[in-house]
Design an enzyme around this catalytic site. Structure first.
Site, PDB file in Angstrom:
ATOM      1  N   ASN A  37       0.805  -1.215   0.000  1.00 42.38           N
ATOM      2  CA  ASN A  37       0.000   0.000   0.000  1.00 42.38           C
ATOM      3  C   ASN A  37       0.852   1.287   0.000  1.00 42.38           C
ATOM      4  O   ASN A  37       2.022   1.251  -0.374  1.00 42.38           O
ATOM      5  CB  ASN A  37      -1.060  -0.012   1.092  1.00 42.38           C
ATOM      6  CG  ASN A  37      -2.335   0.646   0.590  1.00 42.38           C
ATOM      7  OD1 ASN A  37      -2.429   1.868   0.577  1.00 42.38           O
ATOM      8  ND2 ASN A  37      -3.282  -0.147   0.117  1.00 42.38           N
ATOM      9  N   ARG A  38       0.227   2.407   0.404  1.00 42.21           N
ATOM     10  CA  ARG A  38       0.808   3.721   0.068  1.00 42.21           C
ATOM     11  C   ARG A  38       1.684   4.332   1.165  1.00 42.21           C
ATOM     12  O   ARG A  38       1.385   4.180   2.354  1.00 42.21           O
ATOM     13  CB  ARG A  38      -0.317   4.706  -0.256  1.00 42.21           C
ATOM     14  CG  ARG A  38      -1.050   4.332  -1.529  1.00 42.21           C
ATOM     15  CD  ARG A  38      -2.265   5.223  -1.774  1.00 42.21           C
ATOM     16  NE  ARG A  38      -2.911   4.858  -3.040  1.00 42.21           N
ATOM     17  CZ  ARG A  38      -3.743   3.822  -3.172  1.00 42.21           C
ATOM     18  NH1 ARG A  38      -4.039   3.066  -2.140  1.00 42.21           N
ATOM     19  NH2 ARG A  38      -4.264   3.535  -4.344  1.00 42.21           N
TER      20      ARG A  38
ATOM     21  N   HIS B 189       2.796   0.151  -3.225  1.00 40.53           N
ATOM     22  CA  HIS B 189       3.214  -1.240  -3.418  1.00 40.53           C
ATOM     23  C   HIS B 189       4.681  -1.395  -3.825  1.00 40.53           C
ATOM     24  O   HIS B 189       5.019  -2.167  -4.719  1.00 40.53           O
ATOM     25  CB  HIS B 189       2.320  -1.918  -4.458  1.00 40.53           C
ATOM     26  CG  HIS B 189       0.887  -2.099  -4.010  1.00 40.53           C
ATOM     27  ND1 HIS B 189       0.534  -2.212  -2.698  1.00 40.53           N
ATOM     28  CD2 HIS B 189      -0.271  -2.211  -4.721  1.00 40.53           C
ATOM     29  CE1 HIS B 189      -0.785  -2.378  -2.613  1.00 40.53           C
ATOM     30  NE2 HIS B 189      -1.301  -2.368  -3.819  1.00 40.53           N
TER      31      HIS B 189
ATOM     32  N   HIS C 287      -1.104  -9.998  -3.208  1.00 39.27           N
ATOM     33  CA  HIS C 287      -2.197  -9.247  -3.838  1.00 39.27           C
ATOM     34  C   HIS C 287      -3.088 -10.145  -4.706  1.00 39.27           C
ATOM     35  O   HIS C 287      -3.448  -9.764  -5.819  1.00 39.27           O
ATOM     36  CB  HIS C 287      -1.620  -8.089  -4.655  1.00 39.27           C
ATOM     37  CG  HIS C 287      -2.505  -6.890  -4.721  1.00 39.27           C
ATOM     38  ND1 HIS C 287      -3.855  -6.972  -5.006  1.00 39.27           N
ATOM     39  CD2 HIS C 287      -2.252  -5.567  -4.533  1.00 39.27           C
ATOM     40  CE1 HIS C 287      -4.368  -5.760  -5.010  1.00 39.27           C
ATOM     41  NE2 HIS C 287      -3.413  -4.882  -4.716  1.00 39.27           N
ATOM     42  N   SER C 288      -3.460 -11.313  -4.191  1.00 42.54           N
ATOM     43  CA  SER C 288      -4.368 -12.169  -4.975  1.00 42.54           C
ATOM     44  C   SER C 288      -5.750 -11.545  -5.053  1.00 42.54           C
ATOM     45  O   SER C 288      -6.251 -10.983  -4.083  1.00 42.54           O
ATOM     46  CB  SER C 288      -4.462 -13.558  -4.339  1.00 42.54           C
ATOM     47  OG  SER C 288      -3.275 -14.277  -4.614  1.00 42.54           O
ATOM     48  N   TYR C 289      -6.339 -11.652  -6.250  1.00 41.01           N
ATOM     49  CA  TYR C 289      -7.710 -11.193  -6.488  1.00 41.01           C
ATOM     50  C   TYR C 289      -8.597 -12.438  -6.530  1.00 41.01           C
ATOM     51  O   TYR C 289      -8.488 -13.253  -7.453  1.00 41.01           O
ATOM     52  CB  TYR C 289      -7.819 -10.505  -7.851  1.00 41.01           C
ATOM     53  CG  TYR C 289      -7.257  -9.110  -7.955  1.00 41.01           C
ATOM     54  CD1 TYR C 289      -5.891  -8.865  -7.802  1.00 41.01           C
ATOM     55  CD2 TYR C 289      -8.091  -8.032  -8.258  1.00 41.01           C
ATOM     56  CE1 TYR C 289      -5.385  -7.584  -7.936  1.00 41.01           C
ATOM     57  CE2 TYR C 289      -7.584  -6.745  -8.399  1.00 41.01           C
ATOM     58  CZ  TYR C 289      -6.242  -6.534  -8.234  1.00 41.01           C
ATOM     59  OH  TYR C 289      -5.731  -5.263  -8.374  1.00 41.01           O
TER      60      TYR C 289
ATOM     61  N   ASP D 296     -11.795  -0.034  -0.433  1.00 36.88           N
ATOM     62  CA  ASP D 296     -10.350  -0.014  -0.647  1.00 36.88           C
ATOM     63  C   ASP D 296      -9.753   0.530   0.648  1.00 36.88           C
ATOM     64  O   ASP D 296      -9.154   1.604   0.670  1.00 36.88           O
ATOM     65  CB  ASP D 296     -10.008   0.870  -1.857  1.00 36.88           C
ATOM     66  CG  ASP D 296      -8.541   0.742  -2.273  1.00 36.88           C
ATOM     67  OD1 ASP D 296      -7.799   0.015  -1.586  1.00 36.88           O
ATOM     68  OD2 ASP D 296      -8.153   1.369  -3.273  1.00 36.88           O
TER      69      ASP D 296
ATOM     70  N   GLN E 186      -6.218  -5.044   4.075  1.00 31.21           N
ATOM     71  CA  GLN E 186      -6.786  -4.130   3.079  1.00 31.21           C
ATOM     72  C   GLN E 186      -7.866  -4.897   2.327  1.00 31.21           C
ATOM     73  O   GLN E 186      -7.582  -5.901   1.659  1.00 31.21           O
ATOM     74  CB  GLN E 186      -5.695  -3.674   2.094  1.00 31.21           C
ATOM     75  CG  GLN E 186      -6.147  -2.621   1.098  1.00 31.21           C
ATOM     76  CD  GLN E 186      -6.069  -1.197   1.656  1.00 31.21           C
ATOM     77  OE1 GLN E 186      -5.513  -0.967   2.728  1.00 31.21           O
ATOM     78  NE2 GLN E 186      -6.638  -0.245   0.937  1.00 31.21           N
TER      79      GLN E 186
ATOM     80  N   GLU F  72      -5.674  -8.156   1.586  1.00 32.87           N
ATOM     81  CA  GLU F  72      -4.218  -8.018   1.676  1.00 32.87           C
ATOM     82  C   GLU F  72      -3.853  -7.797   3.142  1.00 32.87           C
ATOM     83  O   GLU F  72      -4.049  -6.712   3.676  1.00 32.87           O
ATOM     84  CB  GLU F  72      -3.763  -6.816   0.839  1.00 32.87           C
ATOM     85  CG  GLU F  72      -4.165  -6.886  -0.626  1.00 32.87           C
ATOM     86  CD  GLU F  72      -4.275  -5.499  -1.251  1.00 32.87           C
ATOM     87  OE1 GLU F  72      -3.260  -4.800  -1.352  1.00 32.87           O
ATOM     88  OE2 GLU F  72      -5.390  -5.104  -1.631  1.00 32.87           O
TER      89      GLU F  72
HETATM   90  C1  GLA Z   1      -4.399  -1.781  -3.436  1.00 35.49           C
HETATM   91  C2  GLA Z   1      -4.727  -0.340  -3.324  1.00 35.49           C
HETATM   92  C3  GLA Z   1      -5.678   0.042  -4.376  1.00 35.49           C
HETATM   93  C4  GLA Z   1      -5.148  -0.300  -5.757  1.00 35.49           C
HETATM   94  C5  GLA Z   1      -4.777  -1.760  -5.809  1.00 35.49           C
HETATM   95  C6  GLA Z   1      -4.072  -2.135  -7.079  1.00 35.49           C
HETATM   96  O1  GLA Z   1      -5.379  -2.575  -2.958  1.00 35.49           O
HETATM   97  O2  GLA Z   1      -5.208   0.016  -2.049  1.00 35.49           O
HETATM   98  O3  GLA Z   1      -5.997   1.406  -4.280  1.00 35.49           O
HETATM   99  O4  GLA Z   1      -4.017   0.482  -6.027  1.00 35.49           O
HETATM  100  O5  GLA Z   1      -3.954  -2.092  -4.747  1.00 35.49           O
HETATM  101  O6  GLA Z   1      -4.690  -1.649  -8.218  1.00 35.49           O
END
Ligand code: GLA
Length: 368
Positions: free
Chosen positions: A99-100, A125, A196-198, A268, A305, A333
């Protein structure tokens, strides 16, 4: 040379050429000529994961539905080249910092570090070339376990210290994908690793996840500002669409005009997990009504997350040619909180020489 000796040499050459493990195969080659392998891990009960040495990506994860039929529950690409495009980070190991980090800057021991910025003013990331875009060295220990290592050099994407990282993926006998992370450094640094699995428990590419029901064991979350940086507040979820202490369908409140959901374009957000100690504890549970699949996430981390793939826009085609639209997956996450290096009140993400970073997350599957 005798015929027997000839056969032994031929076999040795073949083994080296094909990789030493029968459960690996060639996945692709990076533009700079690095070879990428893919490993298959499986247990006897029908769970199978494939992991790429590029980014440590979980490329596929097959789990049985309530009838026993296997289905791939993570988004991704059939071909390696798919992973080279601007990434939604499908399945990848995220590092050095999940994350940020605000303005791509932080202070440590009185020194200001400047990171690669890749998300407006912020670093997301791990920066421009994070761990999701690196080649990891693989060491399979069995058909159920794979160890990946990566040495991130001092100054990599702006982060201090030579960081030696190990991520071990294990497909366990109780139908889980277990991820163990460990790291050491030779200089004070900050670190926050995740995966970061979707997920789409109906099967990857099978529409949106709005009917999935989610429970998150969190009384609080970290609200964000307009740039998705936490304000520093730990806000109670009570009375908000982020209250998942009881199960709620993802779609139930996702379009509400709640300020936080508008800022995130959906979910998010980092949830502050209710924890009893420092061990593996249940963080979240997700159920999918049509297939009966259940995912439980256990972690040693203080946060998670919850992201509902708000940035996928349907332009991308994934495995089997499936279209990946907004909300066609969710991510859980597990992590320390975003922007912790600039938030002294958040749990510390500092790793020092002599210290040992250790983190475990388990994605456990069953059916109901
Ligand atoms: C994380 C971030 C999102 C986005 C995704 C990747 O979950 O919090 O805002 O950037 O990664 O697209």
């Amino acid at each position: 040379m005798t015929l027997r000796a000839f056969h032994a040499v031929a076999l040795a050459i073949l083994t080296i050429a094909c990789g030493s493990n029968s459960n690996s195969r060639h996945f692709g080659t990076t533009p700079s000529g690095e070879t990428v392998e893919i490993y298959t891990l499986r247990n006897a009960k029908g769970i199978e994961a494939t992991i790429s040495t590029y980014g440590g990506v979980v490329v596929s994860l097959k789990t049985p539905d309530r009838t026993g039929a296997p289905g791939d529950v993570v988004l991704g690409f059939d071909k390696f080249e798919g992973y080279l495009k601007p990434p939604p980070y499908f399945g990848a190991i995220i590092g050095r910092y999940g994350n940020r980090i605000a303005h791509g800057k932080f202070l440590l021991d009185g020194v200001e570090y400047s990171l690669a910025r890749n998300n407006g003013e912020n670093s997301l990331h791990g920066g421009i070339r994070g761990f999701d875009k690196r080649i990891w060295t693989a060491k399979p220990s069995s058909n159920q376990s794979l160890e990946l290592t990566y040495l991130s050099k001092d100054g990599d994407e702006g982060y201090p210290g030579n960081l030696s990282t190990t991520v071990t993926y294990t497909v366990t006998d109780d139908n889980a994908l277990r991820i163990d992370y460990s790291a050491t450094t030779d200089k004070d640094t900050v670190l926050n690793l995740t995966n970061h699995s979707y997920f789409n428990l109906a099967g990857q590419g099978e529409g949106d996840v709005l009917e999935h029901a989610v429970t998150i064991r969190a009384d609080r979350f970290t609200p964000v500002d307009m740039t998705m940086i936490p304000t520093g507040e730990l806000r109670n979820v009570e009375g908000t669409p982020l209250d998942f202490r009881q199960p709620h369908r993802i779609g139930e409140r996702i379009n509400s005009l709640d300020e936080q959901l508008v800022l995130g374009r959906g979910y998010d957000h980092n949830f502050v997990l209710n924890r009893n100690g420092s061990g593996l504890e249940l963080a979240a549970r997700v159920t999918e009504p049509t297939t009966g699949r259940v995912l439980e996430v256990l972690t040693t981390e203080p946060g998670v997350q919850f992201y509902t793939a708000n940035f996928l826009d349907g332009a991308m085609r994934g495995k089997g040619g499936k279209v990946y639209g907004p909300r066609s997956a969710f991510c859980l996450e597990t992590q320390h909180f975003p922007d912790s290096p600039n938030k002294p009140d958040f749990p510390s993400v500092v790793l020092k020489p002599g210290g040992h970073y250790q983190s475990t997350t388990v994605y456990r599957f069953s059916t109901n």
